[in-house]
Design a protein around this motif. Sequence first.
Motif, PDB file in Angstrom:
ATOM      1  N   SER A  67       0.819  -1.208   0.000  1.00  0.00           N
ATOM      2  CA  SER A  67       0.000   0.000   0.000  1.00  0.00           C
ATOM      3  C   SER A  67       0.857   1.263   0.000  1.00  0.00           C
ATOM      4  CB  SER A  67      -0.951   0.005   1.207  1.00  0.00           C
ATOM      5  OG  SER A  67      -0.215  -0.061   2.417  1.00  0.00           O
ATOM      6  N   VAL A  68       1.911   1.295   0.830  1.00  0.00           N
ATOM      7  CA  VAL A  68       2.747   2.494   0.886  1.00  0.00           C
ATOM      8  C   VAL A  68       3.598   2.624  -0.372  1.00  0.00           C
ATOM      9  CG1 VAL A  68       2.770   2.598   3.405  1.00  0.00           C
ATOM     10  CG2 VAL A  68       4.537   1.281   2.230  1.00  0.00           C
ATOM     11  N   LEU A  69       4.069   1.495  -0.905  1.00  0.00           N
ATOM     12  CA  LEU A  69       4.855   1.528  -2.129  1.00  0.00           C
ATOM     13  C   LEU A  69       4.021   2.020  -3.301  1.00  0.00           C
ATOM     14  CD1 LEU A  69       7.242   0.861  -3.996  1.00  0.00           C
ATOM     15  CD2 LEU A  69       6.436  -1.497  -4.046  1.00  0.00           C
ATOM     16  N   SER A  70       2.801   1.510  -3.438  1.00  0.00           N
ATOM     17  CA  SER A  70       1.940   1.903  -4.556  1.00  0.00           C
ATOM     18  C   SER A  70       1.599   3.382  -4.482  1.00  0.00           C
ATOM     19  CB  SER A  70       0.659   1.063  -4.549  1.00  0.00           C
ATOM     20  OG  SER A  70       0.952  -0.312  -4.668  1.00  0.00           O
ATOM     21  N   GLU A  71       1.313   3.874  -3.278  1.00  0.00           N
ATOM     22  CA  GLU A  71       0.982   5.297  -3.131  1.00  0.00           C
ATOM     23  C   GLU A  71       2.176   6.171  -3.473  1.00  0.00           C
ATOM     24  OE1 GLU A  71      -0.429   8.527   0.297  1.00  0.00           O
ATOM     25  OE2 GLU A  71      -0.524   6.368   0.723  1.00  0.00           O
ATOM     26  N   ALA A  72       3.358   5.822  -2.956  1.00  0.00           N
ATOM     27  CA  ALA A  72       4.563   6.629  -3.225  1.00  0.00           C
ATOM     28  C   ALA A  72       4.905   6.618  -4.709  1.00  0.00           C
ATOM     29  CB  ALA A  72       5.740   6.099  -2.404  1.00  0.00           C
ATOM     30  N   LEU A  73       4.831   5.454  -5.340  1.00  0.00           N
ATOM     31  CA  LEU A  73       5.177   5.341  -6.756  1.00  0.00           C
ATOM     32  C   LEU A  73       4.200   6.132  -7.613  1.00  0.00           C
ATOM     33  CD1 LEU A  73       7.133   3.990  -8.735  1.00  0.00           C
ATOM     34  CD2 LEU A  73       5.564   2.039  -8.828  1.00  0.00           C
ATOM     35  N   GLU A  74       2.921   6.040  -7.307  1.00  0.00           N
ATOM     36  CA  GLU A  74       1.920   6.774  -8.080  1.00  0.00           C
ATOM     37  C   GLU A  74       2.089   8.280  -7.905  1.00  0.00           C
ATOM     38  OE1 GLU A  74      -2.778   6.099  -9.002  1.00  0.00           O
ATOM     39  OE2 GLU A  74      -2.201   6.209  -6.894  1.00  0.00           O
ATOM     40  N   ASN A  75       2.401   8.725  -6.695  1.00  0.00           N
ATOM     41  CA  ASN A  75       2.599  10.155  -6.448  1.00  0.00           C
ATOM     42  C   ASN A  75       3.768  10.711  -7.268  1.00  0.00           C
ATOM     43  OD1 ASN A  75       0.503  10.182  -4.617  1.00  0.00           O
ATOM     44  ND2 ASN A  75       1.809  10.074  -2.809  1.00  0.00           N
ATOM     45  N   ILE A  76       4.900  10.018  -7.262  1.00  0.00           N
ATOM     46  CA  ILE A  76       6.074  10.539  -7.948  1.00  0.00           C
ATOM     47  C   ILE A  76       5.907  10.455  -9.460  1.00  0.00           C
ATOM     48  CG2 ILE A  76       8.566  10.300  -8.236  1.00  0.00           C
ATOM     49  CD1 ILE A  76       7.391  11.350  -5.462  1.00  0.00           C
ATOM     50  N   LEU A  77       5.264   9.413  -9.953  1.00  0.00           N
ATOM     51  CA  LEU A  77       5.081   9.298 -11.398  1.00  0.00           C
ATOM     52  C   LEU A  77       4.069  10.310 -11.929  1.00  0.00           C
ATOM     53  CD1 LEU A  77       5.291   5.437 -11.888  1.00  0.00           C
ATOM     54  CD2 LEU A  77       6.995   7.173 -12.469  1.00  0.00           C
ATOM     55  N   CYS A  78       3.107  10.703 -11.107  1.00  0.00           N
ATOM     56  CA  CYS A  78       2.199  11.768 -11.561  1.00  0.00           C
ATOM     57  C   CYS A  78       2.950  13.092 -11.642  1.00  0.00           C
ATOM     58  CB  CYS A  78       0.957  11.871 -10.668  1.00  0.00           C
ATOM     59  SG  CYS A  78       1.151  12.785  -9.129  1.00  0.00           S
ATOM     60  N   LEU A  79       3.935  13.294 -10.767  1.00  0.00           N
ATOM     61  CA  LEU A  79       4.808  14.469 -10.882  1.00  0.00           C
ATOM     62  C   LEU A  79       5.622  14.411 -12.173  1.00  0.00           C
ATOM     63  CD1 LEU A  79       6.528  15.274  -7.455  1.00  0.00           C
ATOM     64  CD2 LEU A  79       5.066  16.772  -8.798  1.00  0.00           C
ATOM     65  N   ALA A  80       6.233  13.247 -12.422  1.00  0.00           N
ATOM     66  CA  ALA A  80       7.083  13.097 -13.611  1.00  0.00           C
ATOM     67  C   ALA A  80       6.283  13.290 -14.890  1.00  0.00           C
ATOM     68  CB  ALA A  80       7.748  11.719 -13.603  1.00  0.00           C
ATOM     69  N   CYS A  81       5.032  12.837 -14.898  1.00  0.00           N
ATOM     70  CA  CYS A  81       4.175  12.991 -16.083  1.00  0.00           C
ATOM     71  C   CYS A  81       3.743  14.440 -16.277  1.00  0.00           C
ATOM     72  CB  CYS A  81       2.937  12.101 -15.964  1.00  0.00           C
ATOM     73  SG  CYS A  81       3.272  10.338 -16.127  1.00  0.00           S
ATOM     74  N   SER A  82       3.703  15.220 -15.216  1.00  0.00           N
ATOM     75  CA  SER A  82       3.171  16.581 -15.273  1.00  0.00           C
ATOM     76  C   SER A  82       4.234  17.630 -15.538  1.00  0.00           C
ATOM     77  CB  SER A  82       2.455  16.917 -13.954  1.00  0.00           C
ATOM     78  OG  SER A  82       1.420  15.994 -13.677  1.00  0.00           O
ATOM     79  N   LEU A  83       5.507  17.304 -15.316  1.00  0.00           N
ATOM     80  CA  LEU A  83       6.570  18.291 -15.478  1.00  0.00           C
ATOM     81  C   LEU A  83       6.805  18.585 -16.954  1.00  0.00           C
ATOM     82  CD1 LEU A  83       9.147  17.005 -12.848  1.00  0.00           C
ATOM     83  CD2 LEU A  83       7.944  19.191 -12.773  1.00  0.00           C
ATOM     84  N   MET A 117      10.799   9.940  -1.292  1.00  0.00           N
ATOM     85  CA  MET A 117      12.096  10.592  -1.411  1.00  0.00           C
ATOM     86  C   MET A 117      13.079   9.745  -2.211  1.00  0.00           C
ATOM     87  SD  MET A 117      11.865  13.534  -0.239  1.00  0.00           S
ATOM     88  CE  MET A 117      10.782  14.529   0.786  1.00  0.00           C
ATOM     89  N   MET A 118      12.978   8.438  -2.086  1.00  0.00           N
ATOM     90  CA  MET A 118      13.849   7.581  -2.880  1.00  0.00           C
ATOM     91  C   MET A 118      13.500   7.687  -4.366  1.00  0.00           C
ATOM     92  SD  MET A 118      14.213   3.461  -2.985  1.00  0.00           S
ATOM     93  CE  MET A 118      12.802   3.426  -4.079  1.00  0.00           C
ATOM     94  N   PHE A 119      12.201   7.654  -4.698  1.00  0.00           N
ATOM     95  CA  PHE A 119      11.797   7.756  -6.098  1.00  0.00           C
ATOM     96  C   PHE A 119      12.073   9.153  -6.662  1.00  0.00           C
ATOM     97  CE2 PHE A 119       8.616   4.267  -5.006  1.00  0.00           C
ATOM     98  CZ  PHE A 119       9.397   3.279  -5.579  1.00  0.00           C
ATOM     99  N   LYS A 120      12.065  10.175  -5.822  1.00  0.00           N
ATOM    100  CA  LYS A 120      12.329  11.528  -6.305  1.00  0.00           C
ATOM    101  C   LYS A 120      13.771  11.709  -6.773  1.00  0.00           C
ATOM    102  CE  LYS A 120       8.794  14.380  -4.078  1.00  0.00           C
ATOM    103  NZ  LYS A 120       8.511  15.419  -3.065  1.00  0.00           N
ATOM    104  N   THR A 121      14.660  10.817  -6.378  1.00  0.00           N
ATOM    105  CA  THR A 121      16.023  10.900  -6.908  1.00  0.00           C
ATOM    106  C   THR A 121      16.022  10.702  -8.420  1.00  0.00           C
ATOM    107  OG1 THR A 121      16.448   8.537  -6.505  1.00  0.00           O
ATOM    108  CG2 THR A 121      17.026  10.084  -4.747  1.00  0.00           C
ATOM    109  N   TRP A 122      14.989  10.063  -8.971  1.00  0.00           N
ATOM    110  CA  TRP A 122      14.884   9.916 -10.421  1.00  0.00           C
ATOM    111  C   TRP A 122      14.745  11.280 -11.109  1.00  0.00           C
ATOM    112  CZ3 TRP A 122      10.650   5.504 -10.812  1.00  0.00           C
ATOM    113  CH2 TRP A 122      11.178   4.322 -10.264  1.00  0.00           C
TER     114      TRP A 122
END
Length: 526
Positions: A42-58, A226-231
């Motif tokens: 649950s925490v992994l899916s939420e974190a991954l979805e949050n960061i990828l929506c940022l990456a898609c929007s930039l 924060m780990m995924f944001k290093t991408w």
Amino acid sequence: MNSRRLLSETRRTFLATKVQRQQPSQILIVDVTSPSWTDTCSVLSEALENILCLACSLTGPCRVPLLSLYVVQNQQECLLPFTQVRENFGRIQACISELRSLPREGCFPKAGNGVIQAVQDGLQQFKQYCRHIAAGGSTNTSVEITILTCQSSKEIVKQLEKKLKDVDLVNLRRIQVTEVLKRDFLEPEDVEQCMPAEEPTNNDIAILGMDIDVQTIEDNVISLEMMFKTWLHDYGTEREHLHLLLPSGGFSHATAPKTTLICLKCDLQERLLDPSLLSGSVDGAMRAADLNSPCQMAAWPATMLYKLRVVKALKSEGVCESVLYGLPFIIKPTSCWQLDWDELETNQHSFHVLCHSLLKRQWMLLAKREPQDPGANWNIMVHSYYVIVPSDSASLLIKAIAIRELLLPSTFPALLAEHPERVQGPIESALNSLEVEVAYNPLHLKSNLYKYLKSMLYKPLPRQQVQPRDQRPERHQPKQHSSRAKATVAPLLMAPSPVQAFRPAAGRRDGCEHSLSPREYEEFLQ
């Protein structure tokens, strides 16, 4: 120090054969064999979805060009073949939905070599992708692999060292092995506890010049985010980003010839994402990140070398916050691989001495941006100025500071010493009722940005394409995986390992078991 020097030299020799000019693509390998996978999911899916929506929007250059996602159960399974992240949030969201459904099947036995097989499979798929885009005239890109596991990271690294020593790693920039530590259940509002207790423990291991980073993080949304944001960072090390020029004889103009300068070679790093890059206005975003703007610098992408000449020292208490503007950037000593090790080491020590001396003197530095082409005298150069602020860490903060032409008139009346009690009482009472924090923590504030971006990006798939996992046909029956992203290239033929040879073919979905005929290959790419 000798081991670090050896690692650096090994990495430098290897990187000299493959200059990285683009952001790397990402392969995420998730080991779901842990007994605590239900909570981690649950925490992994939420974190991954949050960061990828940022990456898609930039807007601007793409920060995560391609993404592939593997899960390792009793064997590896590719949930998402290599897919362009931008404009594909619907496909990515469908993949994350399937990831969320995995706990319903219960806990899985330990995967054995499944993680290593997923690494090998992902590398082979990326090699095929690079061949495909090279045929179309595009330049080859690089790839990074992130492994999330609850197993011992040391054991994973040992297996990687053994299995990858004979593998072609020319496109691989880095492998990050992240061991997820399970903690007691944390309340969502307990943000302090959600933060990592200390900096992740990183160790560098060199395999043919490629880096393996090992770290441990806690099992919560913020740590994983924060780990995924290093991408999203630009970690290119082909060149330094900034030259900070200091007079060689100190700040006394009588003893320091103006032509003699000390040059500190530095890198720039974003402290914040520019909100204008999420506004949806391409014109506004490009203006905000315009590298040619005389009053702004950009830390990403690092496409030019900035030169800042220090012209004065400023007392820290003498700088008014109202004359600082723009986004702050972090200045660090450079990690450019093209520099000699001795130069890197000397440059780093000089940078640390500068930080320490500025803190001791309670100084800031006023710096002027030097022209990119000093010989172009026919152009009028607009000088921009920056203030450089030291910190307790081995870094400096830089912000643009107002110049004469932009400053508007303003008067600041002096505070009155005495105030009527009928006015002072209510204000003091209001202030006394406020909760006081010793330091500002941005993790305490949520703006619903993720929810907003998801709502803007969300495009539901057709109803016939969405099917709950528990209602899908049995795996031995023919079926169409229409809810998954389609691979960009045809899969390569992989020689089956001794373990793979006895697996039933229907149980695999990694897409690499059989090669395709020329006709099937053309149909696959359509």
